[in-house]
Design a protein around this motif. Structure first.
Motif, mmCIF file in Angstrom:
data_model
loop_
_atom_site.group_PDB
_atom_site.id
_atom_site.type_symbol
_atom_site.label_atom_id
_atom_site.label_comp_id
_atom_site.label_asym_id
_atom_site.label_seq_id
_atom_site.Cartn_x
_atom_site.Cartn_y
_atom_site.Cartn_z
ATOM 1 N N LEU A 24 0.327 -1.328 -0.150
ATOM 2 C CA LEU A 24 -0.052 -0.377 -0.243
ATOM 3 C C LEU A 24 1.087 1.441 0.026
ATOM 4 C CD1 LEU A 24 -2.518 1.781 0.181
ATOM 5 C CD2 LEU A 24 -2.088 1.123 2.260
ATOM 6 N N ASN A 25 1.426 1.166 0.934
ATOM 7 C CA ASN A 25 2.898 2.179 0.875
ATOM 8 C C ASN A 25 3.798 2.873 -0.814
ATOM 9 O OD1 ASN A 25 4.267 4.149 2.855
ATOM 10 N ND2 ASN A 25 6.020 2.964 2.008
ATOM 11 N N GLU A 26 3.716 1.650 -1.523
ATOM 12 C CA GLU A 26 4.380 1.346 -2.618
ATOM 13 C C GLU A 26 3.121 2.169 -4.013
ATOM 14 O OE1 GLU A 26 5.998 -0.732 -6.162
ATOM 15 O OE2 GLU A 26 6.382 -1.724 -4.296
ATOM 16 N N ILE A 27 2.086 1.920 -3.302
ATOM 17 C CA ILE A 27 0.868 2.167 -4.341
ATOM 18 C C ILE A 27 0.643 3.246 -4.325
ATOM 19 C CG2 ILE A 27 -1.317 2.341 -5.075
ATOM 20 C CD1 ILE A 27 -1.273 -0.778 -4.478
ATOM 21 N N HIS A 37 -6.906 3.715 -8.656
ATOM 22 C CA HIS A 37 -5.644 3.691 -9.323
ATOM 23 C C HIS A 37 -5.509 2.693 -7.765
ATOM 24 C CE1 HIS A 37 -1.738 3.764 -10.797
ATOM 25 N NE2 HIS A 37 -1.395 4.170 -9.108
ATOM 26 N N ILE A 38 -5.423 2.794 -6.636
ATOM 27 C CA ILE A 38 -4.702 1.797 -5.914
ATOM 28 C C ILE A 38 -5.885 0.929 -5.705
ATOM 29 C CG2 ILE A 38 -4.949 2.049 -3.437
ATOM 30 C CD1 ILE A 38 -4.696 4.665 -2.729
ATOM 31 N N LYS A 39 -7.432 1.098 -6.156
ATOM 32 C CA LYS A 39 -7.975 -1.079 -6.542
ATOM 33 C C LYS A 39 -7.201 -1.502 -7.434
ATOM 34 C CE LYS A 39 -12.428 -0.479 -5.878
ATOM 35 N NZ LYS A 39 -13.574 -0.274 -5.963
ATOM 36 N N SER A 40 -7.160 -1.051 -8.440
ATOM 37 C CA SER A 40 -6.647 -1.512 -9.606
ATOM 38 C C SER A 40 -4.759 -1.457 -9.309
ATOM 39 C CB SER A 40 -6.382 -0.385 -10.593
ATOM 40 O OG SER A 40 -4.726 0.374 -10.647
ATOM 41 N N GLN A 41 -4.218 -1.362 -8.895
ATOM 42 C CA GLN A 41 -2.605 -1.897 -7.942
ATOM 43 C C GLN A 41 -2.879 -3.041 -6.928
ATOM 44 O OE1 GLN A 41 0.089 -1.086 -9.962
ATOM 45 N NE2 GLN A 41 -1.833 -0.173 -11.747
ATOM 46 N N TRP A 42 -4.151 -2.685 -6.168
ATOM 47 C CA TRP A 42 -4.037 -3.713 -5.088
ATOM 48 C C TRP A 42 -4.782 -4.657 -5.005
ATOM 49 C CZ3 TRP A 42 -2.761 -2.934 -0.360
ATOM 50 C CH2 TRP A 42 -2.682 -3.652 0.803
ATOM 51 N N GLY A 43 -4.928 -5.249 -6.215
ATOM 52 C CA GLY A 43 -5.324 -7.009 -6.194
ATOM 53 C C GLY A 43 -7.029 -6.614 -5.886
ATOM 54 N N THR A 44 -7.151 -7.669 -5.488
ATOM 55 C CA THR A 44 -8.566 -8.526 -5.179
ATOM 56 C C THR A 44 -9.074 -8.352 -3.606
ATOM 57 O OG1 THR A 44 -7.615 -10.479 -4.585
ATOM 58 C CG2 THR A 44 -8.635 -10.261 -6.764
ATOM 59 N N ASP A 45 -8.367 -8.379 -2.556
ATOM 60 C CA ASP A 45 -8.642 -7.980 -1.899
ATOM 61 C C ASP A 45 -9.289 -6.531 -0.746
ATOM 62 O OD1 ASP A 45 -10.263 -8.825 1.096
ATOM 63 O OD2 ASP A 45 -7.892 -9.637 1.831
ATOM 64 N N PHE A 46 -9.899 -6.129 -1.608
ATOM 65 C CA PHE A 46 -9.949 -4.899 -1.179
ATOM 66 C C PHE A 46 -10.666 -4.188 0.389
ATOM 67 C CE2 PHE A 46 -11.980 -0.478 -1.928
ATOM 68 C CZ PHE A 46 -11.071 0.223 -2.172
ATOM 69 N N SER A 47 -11.128 -5.284 0.707
ATOM 70 C CA SER A 47 -11.538 -5.448 2.099
ATOM 71 C C SER A 47 -10.319 -4.704 3.451
ATOM 72 C CB SER A 47 -12.476 -6.579 3.160
ATOM 73 O OG SER A 47 -11.682 -7.781 2.926
ATOM 74 N N LEU A 48 -9.031 -5.718 2.754
ATOM 75 C CA LEU A 48 -7.705 -5.384 4.171
ATOM 76 C C LEU A 48 -7.314 -4.044 3.078
ATOM 77 C CD1 LEU A 48 -5.870 -6.232 5.885
ATOM 78 C CD2 LEU A 48 -4.860 -7.214 4.098
ATOM 79 N N LEU A 49 -7.824 -3.473 1.748
ATOM 80 C CA LEU A 49 -6.942 -2.212 1.577
ATOM 81 C C LEU A 49 -7.751 -1.147 2.361
ATOM 82 C CD1 LEU A 49 -4.941 -0.105 -0.265
ATOM 83 C CD2 LEU A 49 -7.471 -0.743 -1.895
ATOM 84 N N LEU A 50 -8.588 -1.324 2.673
ATOM 85 C CA LEU A 50 -9.618 -0.426 3.603
ATOM 86 C C LEU A 50 -9.451 -0.125 4.585
ATOM 87 C CD1 LEU A 50 -13.129 -0.984 2.070
ATOM 88 C CD2 LEU A 50 -12.502 0.974 1.415
ATOM 89 N N LEU A 51 -9.493 -1.751 5.613
ATOM 90 C CA LEU A 51 -8.319 -1.470 7.103
ATOM 91 C C LEU A 51 -7.284 -0.541 6.928
ATOM 92 C CD1 LEU A 51 -8.749 -2.775 9.390
ATOM 93 C CD2 LEU A 51 -7.698 -4.751 8.820
ATOM 94 N N LEU A 52 -5.692 -1.054 5.896
ATOM 95 C CA LEU A 52 -4.939 -0.743 5.916
ATOM 96 C C LEU A 52 -5.653 1.060 5.873
ATOM 97 C CD1 LEU A 52 -2.695 -2.749 3.967
ATOM 98 C CD2 LEU A 52 -2.296 -2.187 6.537
ATOM 99 N N ILE A 53 -6.197 1.126 5.134
ATOM 100 C CA ILE A 53 -5.850 2.797 5.235
ATOM 101 C C ILE A 53 -6.623 3.294 5.974
ATOM 102 C CG2 ILE A 53 -7.314 4.687 3.367
ATOM 103 C CD1 ILE A 53 -6.799 3.032 1.021
ATOM 104 N N SER A 54 -8.061 3.173 6.937
ATOM 105 C CA SER A 54 -8.737 3.582 8.013
ATOM 106 C C SER A 54 -7.430 3.524 8.761
ATOM 107 C CB SER A 54 -9.533 2.959 8.089
ATOM 108 O OG SER A 54 -9.642 1.780 8.714
#
Length: 183
Positions: A114-117, A163-180
């Protein structure tokens, strides 16, 4: 503070000084200049406190004031050809991760990803994401700080999230947890 309470002013300074210095530093990468700009902002707040409205939203007001103070300082220093705004300055904050709060290796790997994206986003999108998710401001407040219309802020945030979603991949729920959790 508006009525002259020095302790309230000190509390305001302690609460927001580091955030403002980091914000200004993200533009100029000069800690001394960032600190000077923020001190000037707080000095102006104290001097003109009687003109402040008691309903002002403090964090957005201070972030906007710091951004404008930097633009005026750069104009005075003739660095950016008498620019009166920060459009010519790239928001260059590098998102960093608090490694000590990340316990397991998988979560650490995802936080690094996430940091890299986030760090590859265009400067304006990066600033909008920073203000929205790391400073907790709403799009209207961000539009006032960036001096753009409300829809432009929504577009910046939307493009960044896509863009973040496209780079992240499938498990978007963890991405939301990291950002929040402001990682």
């Amino acid at each position: 503070m508006i009525n002259g309470s020095e302790s309230a002013f000190s509390e305001l300074f302690e609460l927001y000084n580091k955030t403002l210095v980091n914000y200004v530093y993200s533009f100029v990468k000069d800690k001394s200049m960032a600190q000077d700009c923020v001190q000037d902002v707080f000095m102006d707040v104290w001097i003109y406190r009687k003109k402040l409205q008691s309903t002002v939203l403090v964090k957005p007001y201070l972030l906007s004031a710091a951004r404008k103070r930097l633009a005026r300082k750069l104009e005075r220093d003739h660095i950016f050809f008498k620019s009166t705004n920060t459009d010519n300055i790239e928001f260059a904050l590098d998102f960093t991760i608090e490694y000590k709060i990340i316990a397991d290796e998988q979560q650490l790997a995802q936080a690094l990803k996430l940091n890299e994206i986030l760090n590859k986003l265009p400067a304006r999108q990066k600033e909008a994401i920073y203000l929205r998710y790391f400073q907790g401001l709403n799009p209207q407040q961000i539009s006032e700080i960036l001096e753009v219309n409300y829809q432009s802020v929504n577009n910046l945030i939307h493009r960044a999230v896509v863009h973040i979603k496209s780079q992240w991949g499938t498990d978007f729920s963890l991405l939301l947890l990291l950002i929040s959790s402001n990682i």
